[in-house]
Design a protein around this motif. Structure first.
Motif, PDB file in Angstrom:
ATOM      1  N   UNK A  70       0.834  -1.198   0.000  1.00  0.00           N
ATOM      2  CA  UNK A  70       0.000   0.000   0.000  1.00  0.00           C
ATOM      3  C   UNK A  70       0.869   1.248   0.000  1.00  0.00           C
ATOM      4  N   UNK A  71       0.340   2.344  -0.523  1.00  0.00           N
ATOM      5  CA  UNK A  71       1.051   3.616  -0.423  1.00  0.00           C
ATOM      6  C   UNK A  71       1.237   3.965   1.049  1.00  0.00           C
ATOM      7  N   UNK A  72       2.447   4.376   1.422  1.00  0.00           N
ATOM      8  CA  UNK A  72       2.793   4.624   2.823  1.00  0.00           C
ATOM      9  C   UNK A  72       2.970   6.116   3.121  1.00  0.00           C
ATOM     10  N   UNK A  73       3.769   6.799   2.272  1.00  0.00           N
ATOM     11  CA  UNK A  73       4.056   8.223   2.497  1.00  0.00           C
ATOM     12  C   UNK A  73       4.587   8.837   1.205  1.00  0.00           C
ATOM     13  N   UNK A  74       4.364  10.127   1.029  1.00  0.00           N
ATOM     14  CA  UNK A  74       4.974  10.870  -0.086  1.00  0.00           C
ATOM     15  C   UNK A  74       6.083  11.738   0.474  1.00  0.00           C
ATOM     16  N   UNK A  75       7.255  11.678  -0.165  1.00  0.00           N
ATOM     17  CA  UNK A  75       8.435  12.390   0.341  1.00  0.00           C
ATOM     18  C   UNK A  75       9.094  13.159  -0.799  1.00  0.00           C
ATOM     19  N   UNK A  76       9.565  14.359  -0.498  1.00  0.00           N
ATOM     20  CA  UNK A  76      10.269  15.190  -1.480  1.00  0.00           C
ATOM     21  C   UNK A  76      11.781  15.003  -1.363  1.00  0.00           C
ATOM     22  N   UNK A  77      12.437  15.001  -2.496  1.00  0.00           N
ATOM     23  CA  UNK A  77      13.909  14.978  -2.540  1.00  0.00           C
ATOM     24  C   UNK A  77      14.406  16.410  -2.332  1.00  0.00           C
TER      25      UNK A  77
END
Length: 301
Positions: A21-28
């Motif tokens: 499942x999708x867990x988290x969205x993170x930016x580089x």
């Protein structure tokens, strides 16, 4: 980034389950400012970037001045402190590998500029290194006086080692299954594998959330916890011998996380907050055992 080549995974890279499942969205925050989705496997609990840059497309994401493990220059206060801590860490790593009663032969995967191997070489160890980064690899070769391989599949077929180390490296390997098979094949029958990885369940990770520098997308392709490491050990017929904390990591990762979360803060404020957060994380881990980074010691069964 100029190269947008991405690959989408349909199965977990560790257990091959299609249940994630999708867990988290993170930016580089370090390089591209792109956002990446991290998924979590419901079977082995591995967290992994999906979709992710292909192996051919990922190198530009490593091209930034603060990737300290690829250089020896101390151009900032942070990189100077990093180099000082690295000297202490090298001695601690040596004490650990020397206590394992293995043959004095070691392969350091992701050896950077070769400082750790150089220290071991001076203690009479037979050393070999792997380093994908061209600049770091050439520096390591000059320091060690030996050929340093670009990747594990370039190693000599008959090479066997008593200890193989991956200090913050396993999370970078695209072909996880293939890479682990090569590693185990290169290990002596009673040899040890040392795997150091960041811990996304730590107190500092929870504090910073999507700003936590340990995510380090897209360079970090995977994120392990105790359950996923235990699954890895079982899958590849390894015994988990011990787990040790890496107490310096909470300070370093908190420093980078503070910079990402509060980029306009003064350097004094950033350092003070990161020292406090690093200390809090280690204090909490003293009770829970959940440190910012862990070092897992595995042995071939």
């Amino acid at each position: 980034m100029e190269n947008k080549q991405k690959e989408r995974l349909t199965k977990c890279p560790l257990c091959k389950s299609g249940l994630f499942l999708n867990h988290i969205e993170v930016t580089d925050y370090a390089v591209s400012k792109e956002t990446f989705i991290l998924c979590k496997c419901t079977q082995c609990q591995l967290v992994f970037t999906n979709p992710r840059p292909s192996e051919d497309a990922i190198q530009p994401y490593y091209d930034f001045p603060e990737y300290y493990s690829h250089g020896n220059e101390n151009k900032s206060l942070t990189s100077f402190l990093y180099s000082q801590v690295r000297k202490i860490a090298i001695k601690n790593k040596y004490k650990l590998v020397d206590s394992l009663n293995s043959s004095h032969s070691i392969l350091d995967i992701g050896c950077g500029t070769g400082d750790f191997l150089s220290y071991l070489q001076k203690q009479g160890w037979q050393v070999q290194g792997i380093e994908p980064n061209k600049k770091a690899r050439h520096q390591a070769q000059e320091k060690l006086g030996i050929k340093v391989s670009k990747s594990i599949d370039k190693l000599e077929e008959d090479g066997k080692f008593g200890v193989i180390t991956l200090f913050h490296v396993l999370e970078h390997i695209h072909s996880l299954k293939k890479g682990l098979k090569y590693i185990i094949k290169s290990l002596l029958s009673n040899g040890y594998i040392l795997i150091a990885v960041p811990n996304h369940e730590s107190q500092d990770a929870k504090n910073y959330g999507a700003y936590w520098a340990g995510w380090d997308v897209p360079r970090h392709l995977y994120h392990f916890n105790d359950a996923s490491i235990e699954y890895l050990a079982q899958k590849y017929d390894l015994q988990l011998v011990d787990k040790k904390p890496m107490v310096f990591d909470s300070y370093y990762v908190s420093l980078l996380s503070e910079k990402y979360q509060n980029p306009k803060s003064s350097i004094v404020s950033t350092y003070m907050k990161s020292i406090m957060q690093g200390y809090k994380s280690n204090q909490a881990a003293g009770k829970s055992g959940i440190y910012s980074s862990n070092l897992y010691i595995l042995q071939k069964k």
